[in-house]
Design a protein around this motif. Sequence first.
Motif, PDB file in Angstrom:
ATOM      1  N   ILE A 584       0.790  -1.140   0.278  1.00 51.89           N
ATOM      2  CA  ILE A 584      -0.082   0.028   0.075  1.00 51.89           C
ATOM      3  C   ILE A 584       0.972   1.205  -0.064  1.00 51.89           C
ATOM      4  CG2 ILE A 584      -1.514   1.443   1.543  1.00 51.89           C
ATOM      5  CD1 ILE A 584      -2.995  -1.179   2.309  1.00 51.89           C
ATOM      6  N   ASN A 585       1.933   1.278   1.008  1.00 51.07           N
ATOM      7  CA  ASN A 585       3.044   2.510   0.667  1.00 51.07           C
ATOM      8  C   ASN A 585       3.367   2.787  -0.484  1.00 51.07           C
ATOM      9  OD1 ASN A 585       2.350   2.631   3.599  1.00 51.07           O
ATOM     10  ND2 ASN A 585       4.443   1.732   4.073  1.00 51.07           N
ATOM     11  N   GLN A 586       3.930   1.528  -1.241  1.00 54.25           N
ATOM     12  CA  GLN A 586       4.409   1.768  -2.472  1.00 54.25           C
ATOM     13  C   GLN A 586       3.303   2.216  -3.508  1.00 54.25           C
ATOM     14  OE1 GLN A 586       7.863   1.607  -3.315  1.00 54.25           O
ATOM     15  NE2 GLN A 586       7.008   2.519  -5.161  1.00 54.25           N
ATOM     16  N   ASN A 587       2.211   1.681  -3.540  1.00 54.74           N
ATOM     17  CA  ASN A 587       1.120   1.713  -4.508  1.00 54.74           C
ATOM     18  C   ASN A 587       1.040   3.499  -4.296  1.00 54.74           C
ATOM     19  OD1 ASN A 587      -0.933   1.056  -6.386  1.00 54.74           O
ATOM     20  ND2 ASN A 587      -2.173   1.973  -4.840  1.00 54.74           N
ATOM     21  N   GLN A 588       0.927   4.087  -3.062  1.00 49.07           N
ATOM     22  CA  GLN A 588       0.517   5.497  -3.187  1.00 49.07           C
ATOM     23  C   GLN A 588       1.672   6.104  -3.416  1.00 49.07           C
ATOM     24  OE1 GLN A 588      -2.986   5.089  -2.042  1.00 49.07           O
ATOM     25  NE2 GLN A 588      -2.222   7.217  -1.781  1.00 49.07           N
ATOM     26  N   LEU A 589       2.846   5.664  -3.407  1.00 45.64           N
ATOM     27  CA  LEU A 589       3.954   6.652  -3.819  1.00 45.64           C
ATOM     28  C   LEU A 589       3.774   6.752  -5.551  1.00 45.64           C
ATOM     29  CD1 LEU A 589       6.915   5.210  -1.988  1.00 45.64           C
ATOM     30  CD2 LEU A 589       6.039   7.658  -1.720  1.00 45.64           C
ATOM     31  N   ASP A 590       3.389   5.486  -6.130  1.00 43.59           N
ATOM     32  CA  ASP A 590       3.132   5.408  -7.512  1.00 43.59           C
ATOM     33  C   ASP A 590       2.094   6.455  -7.746  1.00 43.59           C
ATOM     34  OD1 ASP A 590       5.278   3.657  -7.512  1.00 43.59           O
ATOM     35  OD2 ASP A 590       3.811   1.798  -7.859  1.00 43.59           O
ATOM     36  N   ILE A 591       0.968   6.224  -7.116  1.00 51.01           N
ATOM     37  CA  ILE A 591      -0.270   7.088  -7.533  1.00 51.01           C
ATOM     38  C   ILE A 591       0.248   8.752  -7.460  1.00 51.01           C
ATOM     39  CG2 ILE A 591      -2.484   8.034  -6.391  1.00 51.01           C
ATOM     40  CD1 ILE A 591      -3.040   4.991  -5.683  1.00 51.01           C
ATOM     41  N   VAL A 592       1.069   9.083  -6.264  1.00 48.87           N
ATOM     42  CA  VAL A 592       1.355  10.321  -6.015  1.00 48.87           C
ATOM     43  C   VAL A 592       2.108  10.950  -7.162  1.00 48.87           C
ATOM     44  CG1 VAL A 592       2.772  12.080  -4.759  1.00 48.87           C
ATOM     45  CG2 VAL A 592       1.064  10.436  -3.526  1.00 48.87           C
ATOM     46  N   THR A 593       3.215  10.034  -7.747  1.00 50.11           N
ATOM     47  CA  THR A 593       3.950  10.258  -8.714  1.00 50.11           C
ATOM     48  C   THR A 593       3.348  10.327 -10.075  1.00 50.11           C
ATOM     49  OG1 THR A 593       5.781   9.040  -7.807  1.00 50.11           O
ATOM     50  CG2 THR A 593       6.284   9.364  -9.883  1.00 50.11           C
ATOM     51  N   LEU A 594       2.547   9.371 -10.545  1.00 50.74           N
ATOM     52  CA  LEU A 594       1.910   9.342 -11.857  1.00 50.74           C
ATOM     53  C   LEU A 594       0.624   9.924 -11.879  1.00 50.74           C
ATOM     54  CD1 LEU A 594       2.809   5.625 -12.557  1.00 50.74           C
ATOM     55  CD2 LEU A 594       4.139   7.700 -13.161  1.00 50.74           C
ATOM     56  N   SER A 595      -0.103  10.287 -10.919  1.00 43.27           N
ATOM     57  CA  SER A 595      -1.463  10.817 -11.028  1.00 43.27           C
ATOM     58  C   SER A 595      -1.568  12.162 -10.083  1.00 43.27           C
ATOM     59  CB  SER A 595      -2.465   9.399 -10.332  1.00 43.27           C
ATOM     60  OG  SER A 595      -3.658  10.335 -10.200  1.00 43.27           O
ATOM     61  N   SER A 596      -2.569  12.935 -10.665  1.00 40.63           N
ATOM     62  CA  SER A 596      -2.847  14.117 -10.008  1.00 40.63           C
ATOM     63  C   SER A 596      -4.184  14.106  -9.412  1.00 40.63           C
ATOM     64  CB  SER A 596      -2.869  15.276 -11.038  1.00 40.63           C
ATOM     65  OG  SER A 596      -3.834  15.244 -11.834  1.00 40.63           O
ATOM     66  N   SER A 597      -4.599  12.759  -8.833  1.00 43.64           N
ATOM     67  CA  SER A 597      -5.879  12.919  -8.341  1.00 43.64           C
ATOM     68  C   SER A 597      -5.863  13.645  -6.930  1.00 43.64           C
ATOM     69  CB  SER A 597      -6.140  11.269  -8.144  1.00 43.64           C
ATOM     70  OG  SER A 597      -5.300  10.905  -6.787  1.00 43.64           O
ATOM     71  N   ARG A 598      -7.309  14.390  -6.796  1.00 42.93           N
ATOM     72  CA  ARG A 598      -7.506  14.927  -5.383  1.00 42.93           C
ATOM     73  C   ARG A 598      -7.115  13.990  -4.140  1.00 42.93           C
ATOM     74  NH1 ARG A 598     -11.463  15.858  -1.845  1.00 42.93           N
ATOM     75  NH2 ARG A 598     -12.861  14.592  -2.796  1.00 42.93           N
ATOM     76  N   GLY A 599      -6.512  14.515  -3.447  1.00 42.62           N
ATOM     77  CA  GLY A 599      -6.277  13.995  -2.097  1.00 42.62           C
ATOM     78  C   GLY A 599      -4.821  13.423  -2.095  1.00 42.62           C
ATOM     79  N   GLY A 600      -4.277  13.159  -3.220  1.00 43.61           N
ATOM     80  CA  GLY A 600      -2.823  13.000  -3.293  1.00 43.61           C
ATOM     81  C   GLY A 600      -2.540  11.689  -2.420  1.00 43.61           C
ATOM     82  N   ASN A 601      -1.840  11.924  -1.353  1.00 46.30           N
ATOM     83  CA  ASN A 601      -1.356  10.671  -0.572  1.00 46.30           C
ATOM     84  C   ASN A 601      -2.444  10.313   0.644  1.00 46.30           C
ATOM     85  OD1 ASN A 601       0.261   8.312  -0.559  1.00 46.30           O
ATOM     86  ND2 ASN A 601       1.545   9.625   1.159  1.00 46.30           N
TER      87      ASN A 601
END
Length: 723
Positions: A584-601
């Motif tokens: 989950i930690n790594q997936n959130q890092l990937d999301i923050v890096t690759l996505s601009s979704s609201r809420g970030g991390n």
Amino acid sequence: MAILTLLSIAIILNSLAINSPIIGLIVGLIYLFVYGNKLGRLFFNNIKPIYQRLFGALIFLCLVSILGSLAYYFYKINNAIFIIILIGLPLVIESLTRRVEQKICSDAKQARDDKAVILSLPKDTAQQKLATISFIVLTAACFFLLIHNSTTNAIASPWHVLPKYFFILFGIATIILIKILLNASARESLKLFFTIIYFFLFSSVAYFIYKIGFGYDPFVHLATMKHIWQFSTISPTLYYYVGEYSIIIFLANLFQISIETINKILLLLLFSIYLPTTLFFVYANKLKQHRYLLPLCALFLPVTFFINTTPQGIACLFSLIIIFLPATSYPATTYKLLLSLTTCFIHPFFGVPLLLYSLYSTFSVVNTKKSIKIIAQTLCAAAALLAMPLMFLANAIINGKKIRFNFPALSSIFNVQPITTKKYFDFIPDLIHAIGFNWQIIFLTISIAGIIILITKKRFQRYAAPTMFAAIFAINYLAMKFFMQYKFLTPKEVNDYIGRIADLSRYFLLPIFLYFCSWFLYNLLANKPIRFSTLLQPTILLPIILLLLQATSSFYFSYPIFDNYKNSKFYNVSAADIETVHFINQNQLDIVTLSSSRGGNNYIVLGNQMLAAAALRENGFAKYFGNEFYYSIPSANTDGFYKYYLQMAEKGPDKATAIAAMDAANNVTLSPVEGVDQLYFVMNNYWHDFKKITEKAKTPPNGGANWWHEINNGQNIIFYYQR
């Protein structure tokens, strides 16, 4: 002073620069030995050196606990505080020891006693040597099996991974230890050493079997100590538990061993060393051979509190030591007062009542008018009668919680639970479980029998104070269980907190319980030679069988059970839980890096309590939404995240429930930018409806998950939801 200088330089260099655990263990143990010995001689200058050194080392740790707690309250706990305690405390000890005359014994017997307890065979018959060697081999085999069968998987009970013959080895080792303890020619130091080893075996099953750790509370305390280690303090300021944290952080600096390692083993060592040592010391002047068995009799109380390190466990151990120490001299009462004060910094819920009991005991040896003694002791007893309810009420008020008062029907108060029995027509397991299920009734019955015998023999006066305080805490228990309601706690938390008061009451009855055991054993074993050839005599065989049964039952019931008789429903933190947190930690890092979704991390995780423990171990107190940890934890809060986990785990996952959980997190955030629009739902494969729930979660539109991922071949399954 030269020793202090050399030790201090070596410890400080190792702590600040070298960071070697080997050097830390060598110089750290020498440091504790030297100043433990000095404190022991200062407090107890007329007892055997073996007891002096052990008690002195515990006194040293108590002083570290108090000084560290005060430093935390008024400043912080950092390297400077460690160095100040490391050097300053020995300087005070050196100053005090110079002012006290020490008796120097040079006779050969004293010199032998003054040696450290070492493993040595008694110079006696071949049978006695065989018993000693057999005990060493059997306990070594038990420890080997514990280490060999350790696991990182989630298991319902440690007994599931151990072979059945483990209990055969344990039983034979118990019988041989009984034989050694009854051997009149065996040295007291050897008996004590073997009893310590046996106690460690008794309490270390969880330590060896659960590689990652056992329980939930130790992970919370571990995360807190790691935070203090890193930042020197924690906010909001803690007003309890700090006494334990101070000891562990000091020892971590001293030995250069990780906080996690010390946190796992500290209480096991303290329990294994100090409970049998205290019992040997208390009965030392009266020991006929049968009384060496009393430490084994004390194990009738399950050792559940002593199998992992928690503030509650240390408070329970100190309770037993304080209760057993006789109130006959100033050194003993001073020792009790120091232990009580330390317990106040570790767990005030036990510390304050114990301090009142220690003060009560102190007034019995104070040289003053009888009327003043009576008034002072009456005030201590009255304060103890009100202490626990008032402390609980004050703590609730300080934290903005409400306690309601209730007046139940008398029938509910006197509704005594019947004796529990489950029969599967297998005699030995039925008997073991019958003892385990009903140990409280058995313990109370034997204690009452002990009181009756003491009264008839006109010896009750010595046991009057513990009996009175047992009654006082029993009244505390009844008052808090039936007349107070705690809406801010879960039913399990209420049972745990209130049940600890009942445990404290039973601790005060333990000396009477052991008196009955002593009386019973004396009448069976007095003046009877204990040889292998006489073990089958009924009067010798009966106590051995009873001790074996009670030891086996207590040993078995001290840990989680999952068998035909009982299901403790307690699983441990597993490697799959740790990997889940990392994923989950790594997936959130990937999301923050690759996505601009609201809420970030910003995200929450719905999982069971052990997953939250894994997150605390790996991430510490990384994220909160209001007062809610971002991994769901059971609580009495009706708006907490855990209720959404239960809804998804019991009724089946759906996106509507996931969104409701996100909304609950958003309700306590500071601004829309910090809002939560991501959620992870985690199922463990030991959940009773695992297949049904996971299949539903995988099937749209029922589950509604964006994707799912298996951990460790399906031991855990992660479902990801996004708004």
